[in-house]
Enzyme design. Structure first.
Site, PDB file in Angstrom:
ATOM      1  N   ASP A  19      18.602-139.519  23.501  1.00 17.38           N
ATOM      2  CA  ASP A  19      18.564-139.534  22.040  1.00 17.38           C
ATOM      3  C   ASP A  19      19.895-140.029  21.473  1.00 17.38           C
ATOM      4  O   ASP A  19      20.963-139.610  21.925  1.00 17.38           O
ATOM      5  CB  ASP A  19      18.276-138.106  21.543  1.00 17.38           C
ATOM      6  CG  ASP A  19      18.095-138.045  20.043  1.00 17.38           C
ATOM      7  OD1 ASP A  19      17.111-138.634  19.558  1.00 17.38           O
ATOM      8  OD2 ASP A  19      18.924-137.410  19.357  1.00 17.38           O
ATOM      9  N   GLU A  37      22.934-140.098  41.376  1.00 18.12           N
ATOM     10  CA  GLU A  37      23.083-139.098  42.452  1.00 18.12           C
ATOM     11  C   GLU A  37      21.706-138.751  43.018  1.00 18.12           C
ATOM     12  O   GLU A  37      21.594-138.133  44.067  1.00 18.12           O
ATOM     13  CB  GLU A  37      23.714-137.803  41.899  1.00 18.12           C
ATOM     14  CG  GLU A  37      25.173-137.927  41.503  1.00 18.12           C
ATOM     15  CD  GLU A  37      25.645-136.723  40.663  1.00 18.12           C
ATOM     16  OE1 GLU A  37      24.941-135.683  40.597  1.00 18.12           O
ATOM     17  OE2 GLU A  37      26.726-136.848  40.054  1.00 18.12           O
TER      18      GLU A  37
HETATM   19  C1  NOJ Z   1      16.244-139.790  17.065  1.00 17.43           C
HETATM   20  C2  NOJ Z   1      14.995-138.988  17.163  1.00 17.43           C
HETATM   21  O1  NOJ Z   1      13.950-139.820  17.618  1.00 17.43           O
HETATM   22  C3  NOJ Z   1      14.735-138.432  15.771  1.00 17.43           C
HETATM   23  O2  NOJ Z   1      13.469-137.860  15.679  1.00 17.43           O
HETATM   24  C4  NOJ Z   1      15.850-137.475  15.454  1.00 17.43           C
HETATM   25  O3  NOJ Z   1      15.697-137.032  14.120  1.00 17.43           O
HETATM   26  C5  NOJ Z   1      17.223-138.100  15.623  1.00 17.43           C
HETATM   27  N1  NOJ Z   1      17.343-138.918  16.791  1.00 17.43           N
HETATM   28  C6  NOJ Z   1      18.289-137.046  15.715  1.00 17.43           C
HETATM   29  O4  NOJ Z   1      18.212-136.390  16.958  1.00 17.43           O
END
Ligand code: NOJ
Length: 531
Positions: free
Chosen positions: A202, A252
């Site tokens: 993310d 790893e």
């Molecule tokens: C991207 C994620 O897909 C989204 O849903 C989220 O709000 C933001 N990153 C923050 O984590």
């Protein structure tokens, strides 16, 4: 790769929220075709990506993690997760999970400690600063959510500001601190040891910020191609060393992968995350997602990316996820949304690279209207996150096979026709189109791994070849709602062209076609086999 939004996939206990037990029960829908279940109809994907299922107060629906190494009771237990891995692997499905390294929930014990006093040992795990003399936040960085405003919140008890690139309940971790980096690597190992096949990282571009926290040259809320590379709050050069270190952890373990949520609207900068052997294996391309419905625009992005990536880099393409309007709605300008979504399916599944398919897109699900009193997301994303309809409400009740309870977000009012069960037996359905395309990818080397080359067939039709030494396909996509004829003979040598598939359910496959006069109907895409 099929993206599962667990809250909306399948509810196993009737509380109206999807969970791991429900997901395990529906796995047969997804698995690759063939042994050991040769006769069951399946969608036929190779892997699933689960968005967060960790304990979370849900300020950002799971992207505010309060414990990185457990399962939120809404979804089940760690034992349920282990069962999911086992059941998925038994069906030859790989499992990718979301890892959220750039921020934690403010309910995470680390933040609780960090905010308890200025000299707490965990203080430096987050980004704290004094405000400006006039009482303003430390700099001009803005949250990615327009409604939130500045990316800083003042913490009264310790009289300092903390940074949050998203909601105030999501405090940014301080990746300048090596202890943070080490601890987050251990989170990866925890899940790798349990057998996950990889991670969707993310907000990976947010791991690299200016250590001096300089002001952005302008106030930036919504990223644009113009702001890419000009910001101090993301995608700074220090991100790449961090990506390399993450990749080392993955390496790893045998045969694991990383896909980055690389939200940088510049393909050259995107390519920098894909350094072979050192970067992420796959990077989500948001430049592609932001294109209008235009043959020239989309061709431009694909050709541009293919031209700039290093040898050995493998593209990844997606049109939708839980943060963007669904395809059938996004490109609907006057009722052509459904037909265009079929053209998009053909495009997505015949480009070179790994296609990512968001749950529900295989049914052509449009955005669902969410009444004001049912809105739960801060950033308007609920309509693309509503539950997956499995069966017609007329036979199983209003939960459409997703739940026996009250769904947490409204079920689409089109569930009678847009559901897995009804579409599975209808050869004209979107689901049948996806299944056919996924099987072709599986069995046709040229579609799976062949070279890509686009052809010049004008502004309105995007045409490209996929070819191995002994197999060739031509894809022609009409991006307009008028019939059109193109001449592809000049750029393709070959004797015969046979229609393998049309996105128009009324056009039968098998016909011989003339490359010098390829006729496409309105909003139609063709897959043509050349010999
Ligand atoms: C991207 C994620 O897909 C989204 O849903 C989220 O709000 C933001 N990153 C923050 O984590």
């Amino acid at each position: 790769m099929y993206q599962i939004y667990p809250r909306s996939f399948a509810d196993g206990d009737g509380d109206g929220i999807g969970d791991l037990a429900g997901l395990v029960r529906r796995l047969d829908y997804l698995r690759p075709p063939g042994e050991p279940w040769p006769d069951t109809p399946t969608l036929g994907v190779d892997a699933i990506w689960l968005t967060p299922f960790y304990p979370s107060p849900l300020a950002d629906f799971g992207y505010d993690v309060a414990d990185y190494t457990d399962v939120d009771p809404t979804f089940g237990t760690l034992e349920d997760f282990k069962a999911l891995i086992e059941e998925a692997h038994r069906r030859s499905l790989r499992v990718i999970i979301d890892w959220v390294p750039s921020h934690t929930s403010t309910e995470h014990p680390w933040f609780r400690e960090a905010s308890s006093s200025r000299d707490n040992p965990k203080r430096d795990w987050y980004v704290w600063r004094d405000g400006k003399a006039d009482g303003a936040p430390p700099n001009n960085w803005m949250s990615a959510f327009a409604k939130v405003g500045p990316a800083w919140t003042f913490h009264e008890p310790t009289r300092q500001w903390y940074l949050h690139s998203y909601r105030p309940e999501q405090a940014d971790l301080n990746w300048e601190n090596p202890e943070v980096e080490r601890t987050m690597h251990d989170v990866l190992r925890f899940w790798l040891d349990l057998g996950v096949d990889g991670f969707r990282v993310d907000a990976i571009h947010r791991l690299g910020k200016d250590p001096a926290l300089r002001d952005n040259p302008e106030i930036i809320v919504v990223p644009t191609p113009g702001t890419a590379g000009r910001r101090y709050d993301e995608d700074r050069p220090n991100v790449h060393g961090r990506v390399r270190a993450i990749r080392k952890v993955i390496d790893e373990y045998p045969d694991r992968m990383l896909v980055g949520e690389t939200y940088v609207l510049d393909q050259r900068r995107l390519g920098a995350y894909l350094n072979p052997g050192e970067g992420v294996h796959l990077a989500h391309n948001f430049v592609f997602v932001h294109q209008p419905w235009s043959a020239a625009a989309i061709r431009g992005v694909v050709d541009g990316f293919e031209a700039l990536i290093a040898p050995g880099v493998w593209p990844a393409w997606f049109f939708s996820n839980h943060d963007h309007p669904r395809l059938a709605t996004r490109y609907d300008e006057g009722g052509q949304g459904a037909a265009r979504a079929r053209v998009a399916a053909l495009l997505l599944l015949t480009l070179r690279g790994t296609p990512f398919l968001y749950q529900g897109e295989e049914l052509g699900l449009p955005d669902t209207t969410v009444p004001p009193d049912a809105i739960v997301d801060v950033d308007g994303r609920d309509p693309a996150r509503t539950p997956l309809p499995w069966e017609p409400p007329s036979s199983v009740g209003p939960g459409a096979g997703f739940t026996t309870g009250n769904p947490w977000l409204p079920m689409t009012d089109q569930a009678e026709t847009i559901n897995v069960h009804s579409q599975a037996s209808d050869p004209r359905s979107m689901l049948s189109l996806y299944r056919r395309l996924l099987r072709l990818r599986l069995t046709m080397p040229a579609l799976r791994s062949g070279d890509y080359r686009s052809l010049d067939t004008g502004e309105t039709v995007y045409t490209y070849l996929r070819a191995t030494d002994d197999q060739r396909f031509l894809v022609a996509l009409n991006f307009t709602s008028a019939p059109v004829q193109v001449d592809a003979a000049a750029s393709v040598e070959g004797r015969s062209a046979r229609l393998e598939l049309s996105t128009d359910p009324d056009r039968e496959a098998g016909a011989e076609l003339h490359l010098s006069a390829l006729a496409l109907g309105p909003d139609e895409g063709l897959l043509i086999r050349l010999s």
